[in-house]
Design a protein around this motif. Sequence first.
Motif, PDB file in Angstrom:
ATOM      1  N   ARG A 165      10.534  -3.112  10.466  1.00  0.00           N
ATOM      2  CA  ARG A 165       9.982  -3.946   9.389  1.00  0.00           C
ATOM      3  C   ARG A 165      10.820  -5.177   9.086  1.00  0.00           C
ATOM      4  NH1 ARG A 165       9.837  -0.634   3.796  1.00  0.00           N
ATOM      5  NH2 ARG A 165      11.983   0.067   3.670  1.00  0.00           N
ATOM      6  N   ARG A 177       4.802 -14.764   7.707  1.00  0.00           N
ATOM      7  CA  ARG A 177       4.539 -13.404   7.188  1.00  0.00           C
ATOM      8  C   ARG A 177       5.863 -12.782   6.759  1.00  0.00           C
ATOM      9  NH1 ARG A 177       2.633  -9.961  11.072  1.00  0.00           N
ATOM     10  NH2 ARG A 177       1.994  -8.521   9.469  1.00  0.00           N
ATOM     11  N   ALA A 293      -1.666  -9.261   6.122  1.00  0.00           N
ATOM     12  CA  ALA A 293      -2.186  -8.585   7.316  1.00  0.00           C
ATOM     13  C   ALA A 293      -1.965  -9.488   8.531  1.00  0.00           C
ATOM     14  CB  ALA A 293      -3.664  -8.288   7.136  1.00  0.00           C
ATOM     15  N   PRO A 294      -1.632  -8.906   9.675  1.00  0.00           N
ATOM     16  CA  PRO A 294      -1.400  -9.732  10.864  1.00  0.00           C
ATOM     17  C   PRO A 294      -2.697 -10.364  11.362  1.00  0.00           C
ATOM     18  CG  PRO A 294      -1.367  -7.405  11.454  1.00  0.00           C
ATOM     19  CD  PRO A 294      -1.492  -7.465   9.964  1.00  0.00           C
ATOM     20  N   ALA A 314       3.236  -4.674  11.777  1.00  0.00           N
ATOM     21  CA  ALA A 314       2.563  -4.292  10.530  1.00  0.00           C
ATOM     22  C   ALA A 314       3.349  -3.181   9.841  1.00  0.00           C
ATOM     23  CB  ALA A 314       1.146  -3.812  10.843  1.00  0.00           C
ATOM     24  N   VAL A 316       3.564  -0.983   7.348  1.00  0.00           N
ATOM     25  CA  VAL A 316       2.597  -0.504   6.347  1.00  0.00           C
ATOM     26  C   VAL A 316       3.278   0.400   5.322  1.00  0.00           C
ATOM     27  CG1 VAL A 316       0.656  -0.693   7.926  1.00  0.00           C
ATOM     28  CG2 VAL A 316       1.930   1.442   7.837  1.00  0.00           C
ATOM     29  N   ALA A 363      -4.455  -2.356  12.684  1.00  0.00           N
ATOM     30  CA  ALA A 363      -3.169  -2.697  12.059  1.00  0.00           C
ATOM     31  C   ALA A 363      -3.417  -3.417  10.731  1.00  0.00           C
ATOM     32  CB  ALA A 363      -2.347  -3.576  13.003  1.00  0.00           C
ATOM     33  N   ALA A 364      -4.360  -4.365  10.733  1.00  0.00           N
ATOM     34  CA  ALA A 364      -4.655  -5.119   9.504  1.00  0.00           C
ATOM     35  C   ALA A 364      -5.230  -4.188   8.436  1.00  0.00           C
ATOM     36  CB  ALA A 364      -5.629  -6.251   9.815  1.00  0.00           C
ATOM     37  N   VAL A 367      -2.453  -2.226   6.803  1.00  0.00           N
ATOM     38  CA  VAL A 367      -1.679  -3.064   5.873  1.00  0.00           C
ATOM     39  C   VAL A 367      -2.423  -3.198   4.541  1.00  0.00           C
ATOM     40  CG1 VAL A 367      -0.914  -5.439   5.439  1.00  0.00           C
ATOM     41  CG2 VAL A 367      -0.437  -4.369   7.644  1.00  0.00           C
TER      42      VAL A 367
END
Length: 397
Positions: A165, A177, A293-294, A314, A316, A363-364, A367
Amino acid sequence: MTAPQPARPLCPPLLSPQPRIAVIGGSLTGPAATLLLLAAGFDNVTCYEATPSSAPLGGGLISLEHSALDTLEGLGISQDEIVRYPSEKIIEIRHQRGAAPQRIERLYPGRSTTWSLLHNALTARVPVHRGRRLERLSHRGGTPVLHFTGGASTTADVIVFADGRASTGRALLDPARRLHYAGYVGYRGRTGQPQNSQDDFLRLQPCTGVQFNIAPVPGGLDWTFYLDATAEQYTAQFGAPPQQRLFAFGRHISTAARSHVDQHATAHLSARHAATVHATRTRMAVPVFDIDAPTRMVWPIGDGYAVLLGDSLAPVRPHTARGANNGIEQAAGLAVALRQHTRHGADLGAALNGWQRRFLPAAAAAVRLGPVIGSRLGLGATSHRTAPADQPALTAR
Ligand SMILES: Cc1cc2nc3c(=O)[nH]c(=O)nc-3n(C[C@H](O)[C@H](O)[C@H](O)COP(=O)(O)OP(=O)(O)OC[C@H]3O[C@@H](n4cnc5c(N)ncnc54)[C@H](O)[C@@H]3O)c2cc1C
């Protein structure tokens, strides 16, 4: 009678030269990606890890869904090796003001392991080059160059960032980001005594803004107590702000942090669970973060590529129970995409874009799910945007 045709070889000859692949990060996603790529026939894969020795970053218990477990099994890591308590049951006890406690039993679509069991299983099978912290990237004559702290450098065609992370890869490739502290902490502990009374994952929600999870792990019980803490409180408890101290280990745990957790245990938990917390010596803490979110996973570097996966892509919230799952699933997909390039001459950029198209939405979504769960639990800075009480269970595990 015509002579039988020779069978088509199962593995067609390589059409494109094997790319040199550098994997950055030697925790879970990095070694999993390295092992998957080696198993897919790539022989020039090197995994670099910044720290000189392993430390359990994500902490103890990690639940893996069937797809991740199956991927690991395909690599020779059986459930016998990484799953010590095979219960699928999650018992959740929710208290709501003015109502009797609600007991909900669910089955998790997978099994639980621990960071240590999984990390050890992976790194027993792949070499990790430790003490190699990637600092920056450049390219020379089109070839990507990796620069490490201390001045060493090397080249690669594909750079796979699995550096967690606080990712250097994300800072270099997707700098807008950034992590935002969510206003609460996962205070963790692992008891030293063998447990004999609990096989299942137990989740307690004694009131708004408090969640306590406890489950068996080898040699004891692993618990996580989610409690609000401002950035100032976190700094006072762990000696540095959350953005700086993304993982607080034993040496960072102040007396104030211990007594904060112990007091909340006394106030919110049954006498048995409070006693478990009070008796726990091995403690750590993880501040909870959010991030946008990516929108992409692949970047060109000269004539090569760099990709982000796992927590580097991501990071999370832990409630989603998706971090390690995402990393393993993305790594398996990456091996498939790269194999299409070498085995069948697929354009490398197109193969990586296809991989991105398949894995980015999940992934998004993970998140975005984190703050929704946190808000429903009344945890952290967004807790005032509380979702309706009758919302269905959104906790992924
Ligand atoms: C309380 C809690 C519970 C969780 N429960 C679950 C769960 O049930 N299911 C689940 O799927 N996930 C869960 N997770 C998330 C999971 O632990 C993480 O998603 C997972 O550990 C991420 O693995 P990673 O390898 O991508 O990153 P990390 O584990 O963060 O590893 C990154 C590695 O990269 C190294 N590194 C960093 N920078 C560099 C650099 N510049 N050069 C070289 N190396 C570098 C680091 O030293 C580290 O070893 C949980 C997390 C927490 C905190």
